[in-house]
Design a protein around this motif. Structure first.
Motif, PDB file in Angstrom:
ATOM      1  N   TYR A  25       0.789  -1.232   0.000  1.00 26.81           N
ATOM      2  CA  TYR A  25       0.000   0.000   0.000  1.00 26.81           C
ATOM      3  C   TYR A  25       0.820   1.279   0.000  1.00 26.81           C
ATOM      4  O   TYR A  25       0.345   2.321  -0.458  1.00 26.81           O
ATOM      5  CB  TYR A  25      -0.937   0.014   1.210  1.00 26.81           C
ATOM      6  N   GLU A  26       2.043   1.236   0.529  1.00 26.05           N
ATOM      7  CA  GLU A  26       2.778   2.476   0.764  1.00 26.05           C
ATOM      8  C   GLU A  26       3.925   2.718  -0.219  1.00 26.05           C
ATOM      9  O   GLU A  26       4.488   3.800  -0.224  1.00 26.05           O
ATOM     10  CB  GLU A  26       3.340   2.478   2.199  1.00 26.05           C
ATOM     11  N   GLN A  30       0.760   0.557  -6.972  1.00 19.87           N
ATOM     12  CA  GLN A  30      -0.542   0.781  -6.344  1.00 19.87           C
ATOM     13  C   GLN A  30      -1.661   0.017  -7.059  1.00 19.87           C
ATOM     14  O   GLN A  30      -2.834   0.408  -7.023  1.00 19.87           O
ATOM     15  CB  GLN A  30      -0.866   2.273  -6.327  1.00 19.87           C
ATOM     16  N   ARG A  33      -5.426  -0.964  -5.912  1.00 18.52           N
ATOM     17  CA  ARG A  33      -6.589  -0.083  -6.004  1.00 18.52           C
ATOM     18  C   ARG A  33      -7.556  -0.529  -7.098  1.00 18.52           C
ATOM     19  O   ARG A  33      -8.761  -0.238  -7.026  1.00 18.52           O
ATOM     20  CB  ARG A  33      -6.147   1.353  -6.287  1.00 18.52           C
TER      21      ARG A  33
END
Length: 364
Positions: A25-26, A30, A33
């Protein structure tokens, strides 16, 4: 072609924590999503058929299935049990495990997973003041209380697989180790945070690991297994490694995302968007097609994938170039030394010296 022996099923793409070092997530990739939050039954049934097919073609006597996320327990008990039942019908010899942050591991969940032969690991980074530095809820609350509750529930249980701890060199290494030992883990995995040449780590990892190694190795009795150290000792003695952190053994792991796409290891998400993609799905492709993907071939090619500077190093058979994701450089791909190269060398030299000293003592 190397057959896959471990299949990571992303049963739930979301998480109930917001750990600041999370590679899903970081960091760079990504893609989570754009994927379904939870794996649909049609996906896991297609994956199960492909895994069963792969096991039969390659005459595999052992297949490991890892229920992963995000936070896998967010999928819920009924979905997890349905998935395990369906996969086991297609792959009778499958062995199941899961890695959880512990927040949703209560007695009913533990009983359900244990009844279906699932081994359970919990992520814990040390005592509260250390763990809660990074592993927090989105509102900033720490998560140590929940992880500790889960570990107390697991202590002594046959389903207890151990503890996963991500290293922070700003913490007290021996205090972290001894706090983990209060939960009587059968094994501990110590992980370097995912870093690379575009986002290098700070200093102190070798010193941290050496301090824990000396405390663990020098104990009067074996307190637990620490995979990184055990693998290094095996390698120093001329054996092989089952870890992707060190050694030259080919990677035999593949990931099935919640939408059925087949990907390389999750750790590649820490490098650049799409680094782990193969363009394949369990609906349209078998796992032999994935095994032929250039990225997976590179990760399975051992010494041939190492940089020239690695090949010139006297411990390259032990280090193995380090974790594949840690070799990435934005201008040179993955054919580089690990960004932790210097730290790994100090650790390997220290472990080798301790083992060599003990062997000399035995001979005399």
């Amino acid at each position: 072609m190397q057959a896959f022996r471990e299949f990571v099923l992303k049963v739930h793409q979301r998480c109930n924590l917001a750990c600041d070092y999370c590679y899903v997530y970081e960091l760079a990739d990504q893609s989570w999503r754009d994927r379904p939050a939870a794996m649909d039954r049609t996906v896991w049934q297609a994956a199960a058929r492909r895994i069963g097919e792969h096991a039969r073609i390659h005459d595999l006597t052992r297949v490991d299935i890892v229920l992963h996320g995000g936070e896998p327990l967010l999928a819920g008990r009924s979905a997890l049990i349905a998935l395990i039942t369906d996969v086991r019908a297609a792959v009778p010899g499958a062995r199941f495990s899961t890695q959880t942050n512990g927040a949703l591991l209560d007695a009913p969940m533990l009983a359900a997973l244990a009844a279906h032969g699932v081994r359970i690991g919990v992520s814990l980074d040390g005592p509260p003041e250390h763990h809660d530095r990074h592993r927090r809820h989105r509102d900033g609350r720490g998560s140590h209380l929940l992880a500790a509750r889960a570990l107390r529930l697991l202590a002594g249980h046959p389903a207890y697989a151990g503890i996963l701890c991500t290293i922070d060199p700003a913490t007290d290494p021996v205090a972290v180790y001894e706090s983990l030992m209060t939960y009587r883990p059968p094994a501990i995995d110590l992980l370097l945070p995912h870093a690379n040449w575009a986002n290098p780590p700070g200093p102190g990892y070798a010193e941290w690991l050496i301090a824990v190694f000396d405390r663990w190795y020098g104990a009067p009795r074996r307190e637990t297994g620490i995979r990184l150290f055990e693998e290094l000792i095996n390698l120093v003695l001329g054996g092989t490694s089952r870890s992707d952190q060190v050694g030259l053994s080919p990677v035999a792991v593949v990931v099935i995302e919640s939408d059925g796409t087949i990907e390389q290891g999750d750790s590649l998400k820490s490098t650049y968007p799409g680094a782990g993609a193969t363009g394949l799905t369990v609906f349209d492709h078998d796992f032999d097609a994935a095994a032929r993907h250039p990225g997976i071939v590179a990760r399975q090619s051992g010494r041939a994938a190492l940089a020239e500077s690695c090949l010139a190093c006297p411990v390259h058979d032990i280090c193995g170039g380090g974790h594949y994701a840690h070799r990435w450089h934005p201008g040179g791909g993955f054919r580089n030394p690990s960004v932790y190269c210097a730290e790994l060398r100090r650790l390997i030299d220290h472990v080798g010296a301790r083992v060599a000293a003990d062997l000399r003592g035995i001979r005399t």
